[in-house]
Design a protein around this motif. Structure first.
Motif, PDB file in Angstrom:
ATOM      1  N   LEU A 386      79.988 -11.731  29.345  1.00 38.03           N
ATOM      2  CA  LEU A 386      80.237 -11.525  30.665  1.00 38.03           C
ATOM      3  C   LEU A 386      79.738 -10.143  31.287  1.00 38.03           C
ATOM      4  O   LEU A 386      79.516  -9.658  32.417  1.00 38.03           O
ATOM      5  CB  LEU A 386      81.303 -11.846  31.017  1.00 38.03           C
ATOM      6  N   LEU A 387      79.914  -9.233  30.247  1.00 38.08           N
ATOM      7  CA  LEU A 387      79.797  -7.597  30.395  1.00 38.08           C
ATOM      8  C   LEU A 387      78.244  -7.384  30.855  1.00 38.08           C
ATOM      9  O   LEU A 387      78.061  -6.376  31.403  1.00 38.08           O
ATOM     10  CB  LEU A 387      80.399  -6.789  29.466  1.00 38.08           C
ATOM     11  N   PHE A 388      77.583  -8.573  30.338  1.00 38.80           N
ATOM     12  CA  PHE A 388      75.957  -8.088  30.480  1.00 38.80           C
ATOM     13  C   PHE A 388      75.533  -8.150  32.001  1.00 38.80           C
ATOM     14  O   PHE A 388      74.780  -7.323  32.171  1.00 38.80           O
ATOM     15  CB  PHE A 388      75.224  -8.895  29.579  1.00 38.80           C
ATOM     16  N   PRO A 389      75.765  -9.390  32.587  1.00 40.86           N
ATOM     17  CA  PRO A 389      75.546  -9.187  33.956  1.00 40.86           C
ATOM     18  C   PRO A 389      76.381  -8.004  34.901  1.00 40.86           C
ATOM     19  O   PRO A 389      75.667  -7.389  35.664  1.00 40.86           O
ATOM     20  CB  PRO A 389      76.155 -10.718  34.495  1.00 40.86           C
ATOM     21  N   ALA A 390      77.370  -7.507  34.288  1.00 42.06           N
ATOM     22  CA  ALA A 390      78.137  -6.526  34.956  1.00 42.06           C
ATOM     23  C   ALA A 390      77.173  -5.205  34.681  1.00 42.06           C
ATOM     24  O   ALA A 390      77.137  -4.364  35.884  1.00 42.06           O
ATOM     25  CB  ALA A 390      79.693  -5.996  34.407  1.00 42.06           C
ATOM     26  N   LEU A 391      76.646  -5.105  33.549  1.00 38.71           N
ATOM     27  CA  LEU A 391      75.928  -3.707  33.029  1.00 38.71           C
ATOM     28  C   LEU A 391      74.591  -4.000  33.974  1.00 38.71           C
ATOM     29  O   LEU A 391      74.033  -2.803  34.474  1.00 38.71           O
ATOM     30  CB  LEU A 391      75.634  -3.884  31.545  1.00 38.71           C
ATOM     31  N   ARG A 392      74.200  -5.151  34.114  1.00 35.68           N
ATOM     32  CA  ARG A 392      72.954  -5.323  34.749  1.00 35.68           C
ATOM     33  C   ARG A 392      72.835  -5.021  36.133  1.00 35.68           C
ATOM     34  O   ARG A 392      72.088  -4.555  36.968  1.00 35.68           O
ATOM     35  CB  ARG A 392      72.287  -6.868  34.590  1.00 35.68           C
ATOM     36  N   HIS A 393      73.977  -5.424  36.845  1.00 36.13           N
ATOM     37  CA  HIS A 393      74.315  -5.034  38.261  1.00 36.13           C
ATOM     38  C   HIS A 393      74.292  -3.518  38.283  1.00 36.13           C
ATOM     39  O   HIS A 393      73.715  -2.955  39.384  1.00 36.13           O
ATOM     40  CB  HIS A 393      75.775  -5.894  38.585  1.00 36.13           C
ATOM     41  N   LEU A 394      75.078  -2.781  37.625  1.00 35.36           N
ATOM     42  CA  LEU A 394      75.365  -1.371  37.709  1.00 35.36           C
ATOM     43  C   LEU A 394      73.931  -0.700  37.493  1.00 35.36           C
ATOM     44  O   LEU A 394      73.512   0.301  38.228  1.00 35.36           O
ATOM     45  CB  LEU A 394      76.205  -0.824  36.558  1.00 35.36           C
ATOM     46  N   VAL A 395      72.947  -1.133  36.518  1.00 32.99           N
ATOM     47  CA  VAL A 395      71.710  -0.576  36.319  1.00 32.99           C
ATOM     48  C   VAL A 395      70.939  -0.740  37.389  1.00 32.99           C
ATOM     49  O   VAL A 395      69.973   0.092  37.985  1.00 32.99           O
ATOM     50  CB  VAL A 395      71.191  -1.322  35.014  1.00 32.99           C
ATOM     51  N   CYS A 396      70.970  -2.020  38.051  1.00 33.34           N
ATOM     52  CA  CYS A 396      70.209  -2.212  39.313  1.00 33.34           C
ATOM     53  C   CYS A 396      70.556  -1.399  40.719  1.00 33.34           C
ATOM     54  O   CYS A 396      69.506  -0.806  41.449  1.00 33.34           O
ATOM     55  CB  CYS A 396      70.226  -3.878  39.728  1.00 33.34           C
ATOM     56  N   LEU A 397      71.599  -0.954  40.467  1.00 37.77           N
ATOM     57  CA  LEU A 397      72.289  -0.122  41.622  1.00 37.77           C
ATOM     58  C   LEU A 397      72.248   1.388  41.128  1.00 37.77           C
ATOM     59  O   LEU A 397      72.569   2.229  42.044  1.00 37.77           O
ATOM     60  CB  LEU A 397      73.681  -0.687  42.157  1.00 37.77           C
ATOM     61  N   LYS A 398      71.655   1.616  40.219  1.00 37.97           N
ATOM     62  CA  LYS A 398      71.771   3.063  39.533  1.00 37.97           C
ATOM     63  C   LYS A 398      71.178   3.916  40.568  1.00 37.97           C
ATOM     64  O   LYS A 398      71.537   4.994  40.870  1.00 37.97           O
ATOM     65  CB  LYS A 398      71.405   3.113  38.276  1.00 37.97           C
ATOM     66  N   ASP A 400      70.592   3.870  43.823  1.00 35.40           N
ATOM     67  CA  ASP A 400      71.234   4.095  44.827  1.00 35.40           C
ATOM     68  C   ASP A 400      72.605   5.028  44.581  1.00 35.40           C
ATOM     69  O   ASP A 400      72.903   5.842  45.281  1.00 35.40           O
ATOM     70  CB  ASP A 400      71.762   2.835  45.486  1.00 35.40           C
ATOM     71  N   CYS A 401      72.930   4.543  43.542  1.00 33.73           N
ATOM     72  CA  CYS A 401      74.240   5.706  42.908  1.00 33.73           C
ATOM     73  C   CYS A 401      73.863   6.937  42.843  1.00 33.73           C
ATOM     74  O   CYS A 401      74.455   7.868  43.234  1.00 33.73           O
ATOM     75  CB  CYS A 401      74.905   4.994  41.857  1.00 33.73           C
ATOM     76  N   ASP A 402      72.566   7.023  42.172  1.00 35.50           N
ATOM     77  CA  ASP A 402      72.206   8.636  41.794  1.00 35.50           C
ATOM     78  C   ASP A 402      71.978   9.186  43.027  1.00 35.50           C
ATOM     79  O   ASP A 402      72.271  10.547  43.280  1.00 35.50           O
ATOM     80  CB  ASP A 402      70.754   8.511  41.047  1.00 35.50           C
ATOM     81  N   LYS A 403      71.355   8.593  44.242  1.00 35.67           N
ATOM     82  CA  LYS A 403      71.236   9.097  45.426  1.00 35.67           C
ATOM     83  C   LYS A 403      72.414   9.792  45.900  1.00 35.67           C
ATOM     84  O   LYS A 403      72.443  10.595  46.681  1.00 35.67           O
ATOM     85  CB  LYS A 403      70.334   8.430  46.403  1.00 35.67           C
ATOM     86  N   LEU A 404      73.285   8.738  46.020  1.00 36.70           N
ATOM     87  CA  LEU A 404      74.433   8.883  46.757  1.00 36.70           C
ATOM     88  C   LEU A 404      75.390  10.017  45.931  1.00 36.70           C
ATOM     89  O   LEU A 404      76.059  10.918  46.568  1.00 36.70           O
ATOM     90  CB  LEU A 404      75.436   7.746  46.697  1.00 36.70           C
ATOM     91  N   LEU A 405      75.476  10.214  44.841  1.00 35.31           N
ATOM     92  CA  LEU A 405      76.221  11.036  44.122  1.00 35.31           C
ATOM     93  C   LEU A 405      75.735  12.332  43.714  1.00 35.31           C
ATOM     94  O   LEU A 405      76.140  13.466  43.368  1.00 35.31           O
ATOM     95  CB  LEU A 405      76.591  10.505  42.567  1.00 35.31           C
ATOM     96  N   GLU A 406      74.253  12.522  44.194  1.00 32.94           N
ATOM     97  CA  GLU A 406      73.634  13.820  44.148  1.00 32.94           C
ATOM     98  C   GLU A 406      74.260  14.688  45.003  1.00 32.94           C
ATOM     99  O   GLU A 406      74.578  14.845  46.063  1.00 32.94           O
ATOM    100  CB  GLU A 406      72.102  13.611  44.701  1.00 32.94           C
TER     101      GLU A 406
END
Length: 695
Positions: A386-398, A400-406
């Motif tokens: 179940l963690l693999f889809p969670a990880l995939r979700h985070l990677v897909c949003l990475k 957006d996250c990088d831009k937001l956290l910059e």
């Protein structure tokens, strides 16, 4: 002479005329000089009379101007003394009661008065009064800022969040502030910045952080309440990548634009591990009780322990939804703070808004990872899937996250990337632990009937969950140099195909380990026929399962001949299984035989009769023993079962038919039916009962 005299007279006459003209001109000049002299004398007398009057008038005008300026200055100064009294009613009221513009204007007057007294009369009581009133006004305007934030920082309803996520909007567009309120906040912020009061940014950050966190908590409660009664505690059921949010939206009555079908669960894997853990715990408890004489009381089953560490599908779905909601909320926060928070400070404020909510998300992720790791330590691999889809979700949003956290605080960025790396590490280690568990598997007993080994089906179930996750699993495997090196020696791989190739290498590694384990485990069978039935069942099941699940396509990326290898393996195992008939066919193949001429003559010697009796007796005994054994074998696949029966008939019947035709009519005994028990048709019928314990 006459002409000369005439010219002389003419010249004299002209000279006389010139003399007269010169005399007149001289007279005129003298007259003009007299006039000018007289005018000059008059002007001098006039100047002596007028100039003192002019100077006096100018002095009077200057004095008038000085008086006017003095009066204006006095009015201005007197005004400073009256500022406190004039603006006090405004300052001591809320800025909203008189209007923010009037309030700020009053503060401006106080500030001017304060500057005047500081410069001209720093010891005056008036300065103290003005300063005190100014501080009161500043406190009131800060209170007004807080009041606006408290009153208009609305928690976003869960359904509004879910609807925004369902439409894939980049922001959750909720108007926290009306245009008037936003304008007031901007004016207050501008005034505070101008007066070096920057603590309002911390105030803003705390209010908005509280709102974001409460929004997430409300969403979490909504998701949990909507799942009560709809999701029972069933153990682990891996879900399709990125399907978590859409599933929860469906439960909440909101249609998602990216709904995807759920995949099959690994319930069988979960139940097997629960049974195994229960048995181990029960055995250990009984041993301890018998050796110590102490009763342990009511035992806590291993299933209870496993359930404590269970990772449920709705938890992952909630994690998907909450994380995505946090990202969208923060993007909305950036838009909301425009004009209120100066651009250089926006990411610092966002760091404060983000910190508590991110900590909540990270805590959830760490809890999921920790429980998955504990499950893996018990060789229970369902939860980690179940963690693999969670990880995939985070990677897909990475992105957006990088831009937001910059530009955000380094501790916030470290916390987020630490969460992602934790999931990376947990999933990567689980993959290798699973491969190692296949290699070293020793706990599960061999099936007595040679059916498909439980581990074989569990391996297929586990690997099947990875087929759609190559973009997530590939980068995890790439961190292991052995996988990357294996690809270097083949061909250049574009990124998507490279990830599929890496996953194919992993599948190959696990299947190689599985095949070695199956061969090693099958050596424990004392019955060689059962050994090959066991191998055949597992090989045939594997090939079919690989084809149905799409694993074979991934495997072919790195091992194009894998299907033919499995088919060759199956054919070889069939050939080895067919050797189980050797004992039955031994009497037929025996070199000691009755000559055909003797059989034709009908004059059998006692030696010949005994030989024929022995052949039939041995064949009957071996066939019956073989039949009894093979009825106890299990071949669950109908196609394989029928093909084995067909192969058996094609292998044995022609040989037995020839043997039967040769000896069935020979007069070797008065009770030949005692020896000739089976006709070829009966042999065929008995073979039809193979692999059927009820036959």
């Amino acid at each position: 002479m006459t002409d000369f005299n005439h010219k002389h007279e003419k010249v004299l006459s002209g000279l006389s005329f010139l003399q007269d003209a010169a005399s007149r001109s001289s007279q005129l000049t003298n007259g003009m000089v007299n006039i000018l002299t007289s005018f000059e004398e008059r002007l001098a007398r006039l100047e002596k009379t007028i100039l003192p009057v002019y100077h006096e008038t100018k002095n009077l005008q200057q004095k008038q101007e000085n008086i006017d300026k003095t009066l204006a200055s006095l009015d201005h100064v007197i005004g400073y003394y009256s500022v406190s009294k004039e603006v006090e009613p405004v300052i001591k009221e809320s800025p909203s009661s008189q209007g923010l513009g009037i309030f700020l204007q009053s503060l401006g007057r106080l500030q001017e008065a304060m500057h005047f007294f500081e410069k001209n009369n720093p010891q005056s009581v008036e300065l103290e009064n003005v300063m005190s009133l100014f501080e009161t006004g500043k406190d009131n305007i800060i209170s007004e800022f807080k009041e606006h934030l408290a009153k208009h920082s609305h928690i976003v309803p869960p359904m509004a969040v879910l609807e925004a996520l369902a439409t894939d909007e980049e922001e959750i567009n909720v108007n926290h502030f009306s245009a008037d309120i936003k304008d007031n906040l901007m004016q207050i912020a501008e005034w505070l910045i101008t007066h070096n009061e920057d603590d309002f940014m911390n105030v803003y950050a705390r209010f908005r952080a509280n709102t974001v966190q409460k929004t997430l908590l409300g969403l979490r409660d909504h998701l949990r309440s909507s799942s009560v009664g709809s999701v029972s505690h069933q153990g682990v059921s891996p879900i399709a990548p990125m399907s978590g949010t859409s599933t929860l939206l469906a439960k909440s009555g909101v249609k998602s634009s990216y709904d995807t079908p759920s995949r099959k669960t690994s319930k069988k894997l979960q139940q097997m591990l629960e049974r195994k853990a229960n048995q181990m715990l029960l055995k250990a408890s009984q041993t301890l009780e018998s050796s110590t004489g102490l009763a342990l009381g009511s035992r806590r089953s291993a299933a209870d322990i496993i359930k404590e560490d269970a990772v449920e599908e709705q938890e992952i779905e909630s994690f998907f939804t909450e994380f995505t909601a946090l990202l969208r909320l923060l993007q909305s926060e950036l838009r909301l703070m425009l004009g209120i928070i100066p651009l250089p400070h926006q990411k610092a404020v966002l760091s404060i808004i983000l910190r508590d909510a991110l900590e909540m998300i990270c805590h959830d992720a760490e809890s999921l990872s920790a429980r998955a790791r504990r499950s893996v330590s018990r060789l229970e691999f369902g939860p980690v899937l179940l963690l693999f889809p969670a990880l995939r979700h985070l990677v897909c949003l990475k992105g957006d996250c990088d831009k937001l956290l910059e530009g955000c605080d380094s501790s916030v960025r470290t916390r987020f990337y630490g969460m992602v790396n934790n999931l990376h590490t947990t999933c990567g280690k689980a993959l290798e632990d699973f491969a190692e568990s296949v290699r070293s598997e020793s706990a599960a007993p061999l099936p007595k009937d040679g059916t498909v080994y439980e581990m074989t089906s569990n391996v297929v179930l586990f690997l099947g969950q990875l087929t759609d996750l190559s973009d997530t699993v590939g980068p995890l495997l790439a961190q292991d140099q052995s996988y990357s090196n294996a690809l270097v020696h083949t061909q250049p791989w574009p990124k998507p195909q490279r990830n599929r190739a890496l996953l194919g290498l992993y599948i190959k590694k696990v299947l190689v380990q599985l095949n070695l384990t199956l061969v090693t485990k099958s050596d424990a069978y004392s019955d060689s026929s059962l050994r090959y039935i066991f191998r055949l069942n597992n090989s045939h099941y594997l090939l079919g399962a690989l084809q149905r699940s799409g694993l074979l396509d991934l495997l072919k990326v790195v091992e194009p001949e894998c299907e033919s290898i499995y088919r060759e393996m199956i054919n070889e195992q069939k050939r080895l299984y067919s050797q189980s008939w050797n004992k039955v066919l031994a009497p037929i193949w025996n070199s000691e035989d009755v000559p055909a001429s003797v059989l034709l003559s009908g004059r059998l010697r006692e030696k010949d009769k005994a030989l024929i009796k022995e052949k039939f007796s041995t064949l009957n005994k071996e066939f019956e023993e073989l039949s009894r054994e093979q009825r106890g074998y299990s071949v669950p696949d109908v196609e394989l079962r029928e093909s084995l029966k067909r192969d058996n008939k094609e292998y044995i019947l022609p040989k037995y038919q020839a043997f039967y035709d040769k000896y069935s009519n020979a007069q070797f005994s008065k009770h030949s039916e005692k020896y000739i028990k089976y006709s070829p048709a009966q042999i065929s019928s008995v073979i039809d009962t193979f692999f059927d314990v009820a036959a």
